[in-house]
Design an enzyme around this catalytic site. Structure first.
Site, mmCIF file in Angstrom:
data_model
loop_
_atom_site.group_PDB
_atom_site.id
_atom_site.type_symbol
_atom_site.label_atom_id
_atom_site.label_comp_id
_atom_site.label_asym_id
_atom_site.label_seq_id
_atom_site.Cartn_x
_atom_site.Cartn_y
_atom_site.Cartn_z
ATOM 1 N N LYS A 83 0.842 -1.203 0.000
ATOM 2 C CA LYS A 83 0.000 0.000 0.000
ATOM 3 C C LYS A 83 0.876 1.251 0.000
ATOM 4 O O LYS A 83 0.670 2.163 -0.800
ATOM 5 C CB LYS A 83 -0.898 0.011 1.228
ATOM 6 C CG LYS A 83 -1.540 1.369 1.516
ATOM 7 C CD LYS A 83 -2.423 1.389 2.732
ATOM 8 C CE LYS A 83 -1.718 1.701 3.994
ATOM 9 N NZ LYS A 83 -1.440 3.107 4.277
ATOM 10 N N ASN A 84 1.859 1.298 0.888
ATOM 11 C CA ASN A 84 2.625 2.540 1.061
ATOM 12 C C ASN A 84 3.640 2.773 -0.041
ATOM 13 O O ASN A 84 4.195 3.851 -0.151
ATOM 14 C CB ASN A 84 3.277 2.566 2.447
ATOM 15 C CG ASN A 84 2.229 2.743 3.527
ATOM 16 O OD1 ASN A 84 1.069 3.065 3.234
ATOM 17 N ND2 ASN A 84 2.617 2.509 4.760
ATOM 18 N N ARG B 207 -4.989 11.063 3.846
ATOM 19 C CA ARG B 207 -3.937 12.061 3.975
ATOM 20 C C ARG B 207 -2.788 11.805 3.004
ATOM 21 O O ARG B 207 -2.026 12.710 2.706
ATOM 22 C CB ARG B 207 -3.448 12.158 5.408
ATOM 23 C CG ARG B 207 -2.843 10.915 5.974
ATOM 24 C CD ARG B 207 -2.425 11.181 7.386
ATOM 25 N NE ARG B 207 -1.850 12.494 7.547
ATOM 26 C CZ ARG B 207 -0.615 12.837 7.194
ATOM 27 N NH1 ARG B 207 0.153 11.936 6.636
ATOM 28 N NH2 ARG B 207 -0.163 14.053 7.375
ATOM 29 N N CYS C 63 -5.283 12.628 12.216
ATOM 30 C CA CYS C 63 -6.000 11.350 12.117
ATOM 31 C C CYS C 63 -5.913 10.703 13.498
ATOM 32 O O CYS C 63 -5.372 11.270 14.433
ATOM 33 C CB CYS C 63 -5.389 10.456 11.037
ATOM 34 S SG CYS C 63 -3.834 9.760 11.527
ATOM 35 N N ARG D 20 -0.305 14.713 12.619
ATOM 36 C CA ARG D 20 0.208 14.516 11.262
ATOM 37 C C ARG D 20 0.465 15.825 10.501
ATOM 38 O O ARG D 20 -0.144 16.106 9.481
ATOM 39 C CB ARG D 20 -0.735 13.623 10.460
ATOM 40 C CG ARG D 20 -1.188 12.344 11.148
ATOM 41 C CD ARG D 20 -0.108 11.326 11.358
ATOM 42 N NE ARG D 20 0.384 10.718 10.140
ATOM 43 C CZ ARG D 20 -0.189 9.687 9.514
ATOM 44 N NH1 ARG D 20 -1.297 9.191 9.949
ATOM 45 N NH2 ARG D 20 0.363 9.183 8.416
ATOM 46 N N ILE E 224 2.378 18.763 8.130
ATOM 47 C CA ILE E 224 3.117 18.630 6.862
ATOM 48 C C ILE E 224 4.193 19.702 6.744
ATOM 49 O O ILE E 224 4.666 20.010 5.647
ATOM 50 C CB ILE E 224 2.172 18.683 5.643
ATOM 51 C CG1 ILE E 224 1.432 20.031 5.585
ATOM 52 C CG2 ILE E 224 1.201 17.514 5.635
ATOM 53 C CD1 ILE E 224 0.818 20.304 4.216
ATOM 54 N N ASP E 225 4.622 20.258 7.878
ATOM 55 C CA ASP E 225 5.622 21.338 7.850
ATOM 56 C C ASP E 225 6.904 20.912 7.148
ATOM 57 O O ASP E 225 7.516 21.699 6.414
ATOM 58 C CB ASP E 225 5.916 21.824 9.263
ATOM 59 C CG ASP E 225 6.367 20.696 10.177
ATOM 60 O OD1 ASP E 225 5.732 19.620 10.160
ATOM 61 O OD2 ASP E 225 7.374 20.849 10.878
ATOM 62 N N ASP F 16 4.463 0.799 11.985
ATOM 63 C CA ASP F 16 3.262 0.156 11.431
ATOM 64 C C ASP F 16 3.119 -1.293 11.870
ATOM 65 O O ASP F 16 2.125 -1.924 11.552
ATOM 66 C CB ASP F 16 3.286 0.219 9.896
ATOM 67 C CG ASP F 16 3.102 1.631 9.393
ATOM 68 O OD1 ASP F 16 3.303 1.863 8.201
ATOM 69 O OD2 ASP F 16 2.775 2.518 10.214
ATOM 70 N N ARG G 4 -8.589 -0.374 4.000
ATOM 71 C CA ARG G 4 -7.632 0.589 3.451
ATOM 72 C C ARG G 4 -6.280 -0.072 3.205
ATOM 73 O O ARG G 4 -5.512 0.365 2.360
ATOM 74 C CB ARG G 4 -7.429 1.752 4.435
ATOM 75 C CG ARG G 4 -8.694 2.478 4.779
ATOM 76 C CD ARG G 4 -8.416 3.714 5.570
ATOM 77 N NE ARG G 4 -7.498 4.583 4.840
ATOM 78 C CZ ARG G 4 -7.246 5.841 5.208
ATOM 79 N NH1 ARG G 4 -7.816 6.328 6.287
ATOM 80 N NH2 ARG G 4 -6.425 6.590 4.523
HETATM 81 C C1 EPZ Z 1 4.089 7.101 6.260
HETATM 82 O O1 EPZ Z 1 3.318 8.138 6.841
HETATM 83 C C2 EPZ Z 1 3.171 5.890 6.155
HETATM 84 N N1 EPZ Z 1 2.050 6.205 5.278
HETATM 85 C C3 EPZ Z 1 2.662 5.507 7.546
HETATM 86 O O2 EPZ Z 1 1.889 4.306 7.402
HETATM 87 C C4 EPZ Z 1 3.866 5.200 8.433
HETATM 88 O O3 EPZ Z 1 3.403 4.923 9.750
HETATM 89 C C5 EPZ Z 1 4.819 6.409 8.465
HETATM 90 O O4 EPZ Z 1 5.201 6.754 7.115
HETATM 91 C C6 EPZ Z 1 6.091 6.124 9.268
HETATM 92 O O5 EPZ Z 1 6.752 5.013 8.732
HETATM 93 C C7 EPZ Z 1 2.219 6.132 3.937
HETATM 94 O O6 EPZ Z 1 3.293 5.832 3.444
HETATM 95 C C8 EPZ Z 1 1.016 6.447 3.091
HETATM 96 P P1 EPZ Z 1 6.166 10.440 8.417
HETATM 97 P P2 EPZ Z 1 3.903 9.652 6.883
HETATM 98 O O7 EPZ Z 1 6.100 11.696 7.626
HETATM 99 O O8 EPZ Z 1 4.677 9.912 5.661
HETATM 100 C C9 EPZ Z 1 6.093 13.750 11.810
HETATM 101 C C10 EPZ Z 1 0.046 2.914 7.685
HETATM 102 O O9 EPZ Z 1 -0.464 2.395 8.693
HETATM 103 N N2 EPZ Z 1 6.004 14.706 10.697
HETATM 104 O O10 EPZ Z 1 7.361 9.549 8.266
HETATM 105 O O11 EPZ Z 1 2.786 10.558 7.217
HETATM 106 C C11 EPZ Z 1 4.843 12.899 11.934
HETATM 107 O O12 EPZ Z 1 3.857 13.563 12.696
HETATM 108 C C12 EPZ Z 1 0.488 4.359 7.733
HETATM 109 O O13 EPZ Z 1 0.253 2.313 6.596
HETATM 110 C C13 EPZ Z 1 6.127 16.071 10.970
HETATM 111 O O14 EPZ Z 1 6.291 16.473 12.128
HETATM 112 O O15 EPZ Z 1 4.875 9.552 8.132
HETATM 113 C C14 EPZ Z 1 5.360 11.664 12.618
HETATM 114 O O16 EPZ Z 1 5.428 11.891 14.014
HETATM 115 C C15 EPZ Z 1 0.200 5.007 9.078
HETATM 116 N N3 EPZ Z 1 6.033 16.958 9.946
HETATM 117 C C16 EPZ Z 1 6.775 11.498 12.061
HETATM 118 O O17 EPZ Z 1 7.125 12.789 11.543
HETATM 119 C C17 EPZ Z 1 5.859 16.556 8.652
HETATM 120 O O18 EPZ Z 1 5.819 17.406 7.742
HETATM 121 C C18 EPZ Z 1 6.908 10.492 10.945
HETATM 122 O O19 EPZ Z 1 5.933 10.804 9.967
HETATM 123 C C19 EPZ Z 1 5.738 15.166 8.390
HETATM 124 C C20 EPZ Z 1 5.825 14.269 9.429
#
Ligand code: EPZ
Length: 427
Positions: free
Chosen positions: A22-23, A99, A123, A128, A130-131, A313, A405
């Site tokens: 999926k990811n 998202r 969520c 979550r 996006i900064d 995950d 999902r």
């Molecule tokens: C991806 O989410 C995956 N989703 C998530 O899988 C997975 O848990 C996550 O990576 C970590 O491995 C997809 O690939 C679609 P991050 P993502 O940006 O990209 C913080 C599942 O169950 N952060 O690596 O959103 C964030 O809040 C899903 O399949 C910021 O602060 O994860 C988190 O604490 C759930 N600012 C950490 O970084 C940002 O701009 C890691 O988030 C972005 C993230």
């Protein structure tokens, strides 16, 4: 709303096919926006999120054609053609439901010189933000303005310049967005402290197949030389390492043994190491991974971490498995601030779990008892399914749209290896 009913206590045994990731799919699909040529993706999983992303691509003017796979086959082939974009906007009503839609920001900006994307909002597992996506895009030349819950990104002169950015923390999605934007930039880009997840490697390999120039694939430093245009490609989505890990936990919690066909051990070494620490026998086979439950599950101490660490995950699924372990396991969730929503539901089935901040103490119990439970997010729902497979009596998991999902045809795959599981519609 549908529910999944499980009557537990059956050892799982047999061969279980692992679907496309999926990811990976959710970052490969937006690559098609970077070119006017067709991108054909094979081994796409049949998932709600993949369908949702296809609708978003249609909204932007891309066509998505599913090519002839028979219904009983797992995975699909999809050809995406973004000959020209009819919109550069990802609207709130789509982004709020999924998202991962934020992953069109980089490609649309790179292709069209502008993009307007709704902020995704939080969520169940965290707010979550996006900064990091935005800071990385600014570093390679994007100009951003925020208004009314949307971010408007513009490339001055219609093309990003390229640049250098070092992530303060690892972010999978932000790495994906900036890589997809940088491949069409005027100049070169260097991304440091980039995420190294296998899904990022899949993304880079697909972009390279489309003509992108990327060095350092699989490392935390990516060097990208912008090109004027990308061409089409045909690319197969990697196998889902989280699905494979989830079903490995299913074998372990039921005292069974499974052949996970198509699983790629190299992508999931941390999961394999943790399974072995729990006393589970895991071996690489010619067509995947074999998983054999051992004596009582031994306690495990682990913390989630960015790849190659233990995947966040996989935390909920491991917790479910360890509820029946001997001794006390210590799980620490370091990535998301609210990823223990499954704990109260597992407790209703008889689990003994104490949460202190980011750490959960899982004290093994002799048995779990089936109960009506509620899914809250994708991986939490899988932990409830796993508990139900081992529990005495019937477990009814509500809100299974979370499961749909991320797990392709879950009941079918589990029934085929001996689970007593069915989907009941509440009308
Ligand atoms: C991806 O989410 C995956 N989703 C998530 O899988 C997975 O848990 C996550 O990576 C970590 O491995 C997809 O690939 C679609 P991050 P993502 O940006 O990209 C913080 C599942 O169950 N952060 O690596 O959103 C964030 O809040 C899903 O399949 C910021 O602060 O994860 C988190 O604490 C759930 N600012 C950490 O970084 C940002 O701009 C890691 O988030 C972005 C993230």
């Amino acid at each position: 709303m549908d529910r999944i009913l499980i009557r537990g206590g059956h050892r799982l045994s047999g061969r279980l096919p692992i679907s496309g990731a999926k990811n990976a799919a959710l970052t490969l699909m937006p690559c098609a926006l970077l070119t006017d040529a067709p991108l054909t993706l094979r081994n796409l999983p049949r998932l709600a999120d993949v369908d949702g992303f296809g609708h978003l691509l249609n909204q932007l003017g891309a066509s998505t054609a599913i090519e002839g796979t028979s219904p009983q086959d797992f995975g699909r082939t999809m050809t995406i053609r973004a000959g020209s974009l009819t919109s550069t906007e990802a609207p709130y009503d789509i982004v709020r439901k999924m998202r991962a839609s934020i992953l069109v920001l980089g490609p649309v900006l790179a292709r069209a010189g502008e993009a307007r994307v709704s902020l995704p909002g939080g969520c169940a597992i965290g707010n979550r933000p996006i900064d990091l996506h935005l800071k990385a895009l600014e570093a390679i030349g994007a100009e951003l303005e925020m208004a009314a819950g949307y971010v408007k990104a513009t490339a001055p002169g219609g093309r990003l310049s390229g640049g250098r950015y070092r992530f303060p923390v690892v972010s999978v999605g932000a790495t994906e967005n900036v890589v997809m934007a940088a491949v069409l930039a005027k100049g070169g880009s260097v991304i440091e402290n980039a995420a190294r997840e296998p899904e990022i490697v899949d993304l880079c390999n697909c972009l390279i197949a489309m003509g992108a120039r990327i060095e350092g694939v699989g490392t935390d430093t990516l060097e990208i030389e912008g090109v004027d245009a990308l061409h089409g490609a045909t690319y197969a989505v990697m196998p889902d390492r989280i699905e494979a890990g989830s079903y490995a936990c299913a074998a372990a919690i039921t005292g069974g043994s499974l052949e996970l066909v198509g699983a790629r051990a190299a992508d999931m070494q941390a999961t394999i190491d943790a399974l072995r620490e729990a006393g589970v026998t895991v071996a690489e086979t010619a067509d995947g991974l074999s998983v054999e439950a051992g004596a009582p599950l031994a306690p495990v101490t682990l913390s989630t971490a960015p790849y190659p660490g233990f995947a966040t995950d996989m935390q909920a699924q491991f917790m479910a498995m360890l509820c029946l372990g001997s001794g006390t396991s210590v799980l620490t969730e370091t990535i998301f601030e609210n990823r223990y929503m499954h704990v109260p539901e597992l407790a209703r089935m008889g689990a003994d779990i104490q949460v202190h901040g980011r750490t959960a103490l899982v004290k093994g119990v002799d048995r779990l008892v089936g109960a009506p439970v509620m899914a809250t997010d994708l991986r939490a729902s899988m932990s409830l399914i796993l508990a139900g497979l081992a529990a005495e009596g019937e477990t009814a998991v509500a809100r299974v749209y979370h499961l749909d999902r991320g797990y392709e045809r879950l009941e079918e795959k589990l029934s085929a290896v001996g689970a007593d599981i069915e989907r009941a519609s509440d009308g």
